[in-house]
Design a protein around this motif. Structure first.
Motif, PDB file in Angstrom:
ATOM      1  N   VAL A   1     -10.145  -6.726  -4.791  1.00  0.00           N
ATOM      2  CA  VAL A   1     -10.780  -5.440  -4.487  1.00  0.00           C
ATOM      3  C   VAL A   1      -9.738  -4.436  -4.003  1.00  0.00           C
ATOM      4  O   VAL A   1      -9.755  -3.260  -4.399  1.00  0.00           O
ATOM      5  CB  VAL A   1     -11.911  -5.624  -3.442  1.00  0.00           C
ATOM      6  CG1 VAL A   1     -12.422  -4.291  -2.943  1.00  0.00           C
ATOM      7  CG2 VAL A   1     -13.039  -6.446  -4.039  1.00  0.00           C
ATOM      8  N   ALA A   2      -8.805  -4.883  -3.174  1.00  0.00           N
ATOM      9  CA  ALA A   2      -7.757  -3.985  -2.677  1.00  0.00           C
ATOM     10  C   ALA A   2      -6.903  -3.448  -3.824  1.00  0.00           C
ATOM     11  O   ALA A   2      -6.552  -2.259  -3.841  1.00  0.00           O
ATOM     12  CB  ALA A   2      -6.880  -4.713  -1.655  1.00  0.00           C
TER      13      ALA A   2
ATOM     14  N   TRP B   1      -7.805  -3.022  -6.933  1.00  0.00           N
ATOM     15  CA  TRP B   1      -8.622  -2.051  -7.656  1.00  0.00           C
ATOM     16  C   TRP B   1      -8.714  -0.744  -6.865  1.00  0.00           C
ATOM     17  O   TRP B   1      -8.578   0.348  -7.426  1.00  0.00           O
ATOM     18  CB  TRP B   1     -10.005  -2.650  -7.882  1.00  0.00           C
ATOM     19  CG  TRP B   1     -10.948  -1.729  -8.570  1.00  0.00           C
ATOM     20  CD1 TRP B   1     -11.012  -1.471  -9.899  1.00  0.00           C
ATOM     21  CD2 TRP B   1     -11.953  -0.924  -7.952  1.00  0.00           C
ATOM     22  NE1 TRP B   1     -12.011  -0.561 -10.155  1.00  0.00           N
ATOM     23  CE2 TRP B   1     -12.598  -0.205  -8.969  1.00  0.00           C
ATOM     24  CE3 TRP B   1     -12.371  -0.743  -6.632  1.00  0.00           C
ATOM     25  CZ2 TRP B   1     -13.637   0.671  -8.713  1.00  0.00           C
ATOM     26  CZ3 TRP B   1     -13.401   0.133  -6.379  1.00  0.00           C
ATOM     27  CH2 TRP B   1     -14.022   0.833  -7.418  1.00  0.00           C
ATOM     28  N   LEU B   2      -8.936  -0.854  -5.559  1.00  0.00           N
ATOM     29  CA  LEU B   2      -9.047   0.335  -4.710  1.00  0.00           C
ATOM     30  C   LEU B   2      -7.752   1.146  -4.696  1.00  0.00           C
ATOM     31  O   LEU B   2      -7.778   2.377  -4.772  1.00  0.00           O
ATOM     32  CB  LEU B   2      -9.425  -0.083  -3.286  1.00  0.00           C
ATOM     33  CG  LEU B   2      -9.624   1.033  -2.273  1.00  0.00           C
ATOM     34  CD1 LEU B   2     -10.756   1.959  -2.702  1.00  0.00           C
ATOM     35  CD2 LEU B   2      -9.923   0.455  -0.906  1.00  0.00           C
TER      36      LEU B   2
ATOM     37  N   CYS C   1       0.825  -1.208   0.000  1.00  0.00           N
ATOM     38  CA  CYS C   1       0.000   0.000   0.000  1.00  0.00           C
ATOM     39  C   CYS C   1       0.861   1.260   0.000  1.00  0.00           C
ATOM     40  O   CYS C   1       0.610   2.191  -0.774  1.00  0.00           O
ATOM     41  CB  CYS C   1      -0.944   0.015   1.198  1.00  0.00           C
ATOM     42  SG  CYS C   1      -2.301  -1.160   1.042  1.00  0.00           S
TER      43      CYS C   1
ATOM     44  N   GLU D   1      -5.569   1.363  -7.071  1.00  0.00           N
ATOM     45  CA  GLU D   1      -5.478   2.081  -8.349  1.00  0.00           C
ATOM     46  C   GLU D   1      -6.394   3.304  -8.356  1.00  0.00           C
ATOM     47  O   GLU D   1      -6.007   4.361  -8.855  1.00  0.00           O
ATOM     48  CB  GLU D   1      -5.800   1.150  -9.518  1.00  0.00           C
ATOM     49  CG  GLU D   1      -4.716   0.159  -9.820  1.00  0.00           C
ATOM     50  CD  GLU D   1      -3.385   0.809 -10.152  1.00  0.00           C
ATOM     51  OE1 GLU D   1      -3.338   1.767 -10.955  1.00  0.00           O
ATOM     52  OE2 GLU D   1      -2.371   0.352  -9.593  1.00  0.00           O
ATOM     53  N   CYS D   2      -7.596   3.165  -7.811  1.00  0.00           N
ATOM     54  CA  CYS D   2      -8.519   4.305  -7.737  1.00  0.00           C
ATOM     55  C   CYS D   2      -7.942   5.409  -6.857  1.00  0.00           C
ATOM     56  O   CYS D   2      -8.015   6.597  -7.201  1.00  0.00           O
ATOM     57  CB  CYS D   2      -9.874   3.861  -7.203  1.00  0.00           C
ATOM     58  SG  CYS D   2     -10.807   2.842  -8.356  1.00  0.00           S
ATOM     59  N   LEU D   3      -7.360   5.029  -5.725  1.00  0.00           N
ATOM     60  CA  LEU D   3      -6.768   6.018  -4.823  1.00  0.00           C
ATOM     61  C   LEU D   3      -5.569   6.710  -5.453  1.00  0.00           C
ATOM     62  O   LEU D   3      -5.361   7.910  -5.247  1.00  0.00           O
ATOM     63  CB  LEU D   3      -6.364   5.357  -3.499  1.00  0.00           C
ATOM     64  CG  LEU D   3      -7.527   4.920  -2.608  1.00  0.00           C
ATOM     65  CD1 LEU D   3      -7.008   4.118  -1.411  1.00  0.00           C
ATOM     66  CD2 LEU D   3      -8.330   6.120  -2.146  1.00  0.00           C
TER      67      LEU D   3
END
Length: 110
Positions: free
Chosen positions: A66-67, A69-70, A16, A72-74
């Motif tokens: 999901v993490a 994808w999240l 992260c 990348e969005c962040l």
């Protein structure tokens, strides 16, 4: 089991942090997609070591998808010189799938 969970938490934190800092803070990366693949493969292997049973293993793997994808969005929303990239999500997914198949071949979980 506790040691595996701690290691998973440390690895997830490292991934992260690495994904959510500006590019200028990182050394030049030789192959960004390979790093995504390898990072999520390691996370998946650690998650499967922690999982007890098929449903929990599938939940961990779905959570990693999901993490990824999240993250990348962040990146696209919060980090100034980073952007959303479908190829990064594909590399994350490939790493997760590879780890699931590889661990299945070594120690059947499903």
């Amino acid at each position: 089991m506790v040691a595996d969970l701690v290691l998973l938490g440390m690895a997830a934190t490292a991934v992260c942090v690495g994904c959510l800092v500006p590019n200028r803070w990182l050394p030049p990366l030789p192959n960004d997609k390979f790093l995504h693949f390898a990072s999520f493969a390691v996370l998946a292997i650690l998650a499967l070591r922690v999982a007890e049973g098929r449903i929990e293993a599938l939940s961990w793997l779905l959570g990693l998808l999901v993490a990824g994808w999240l993250i990348e969005c962040l990146q696209g929303a919060l980090v100034p010189d980073r952007r959303f990239c479908w190829r990064d999500i594909a590399a994350n997914t490939a790493g997760i799938v590879f780890a699931a198949i590889a661990t299945q071949l070594v120690v059947p979980i499903f």
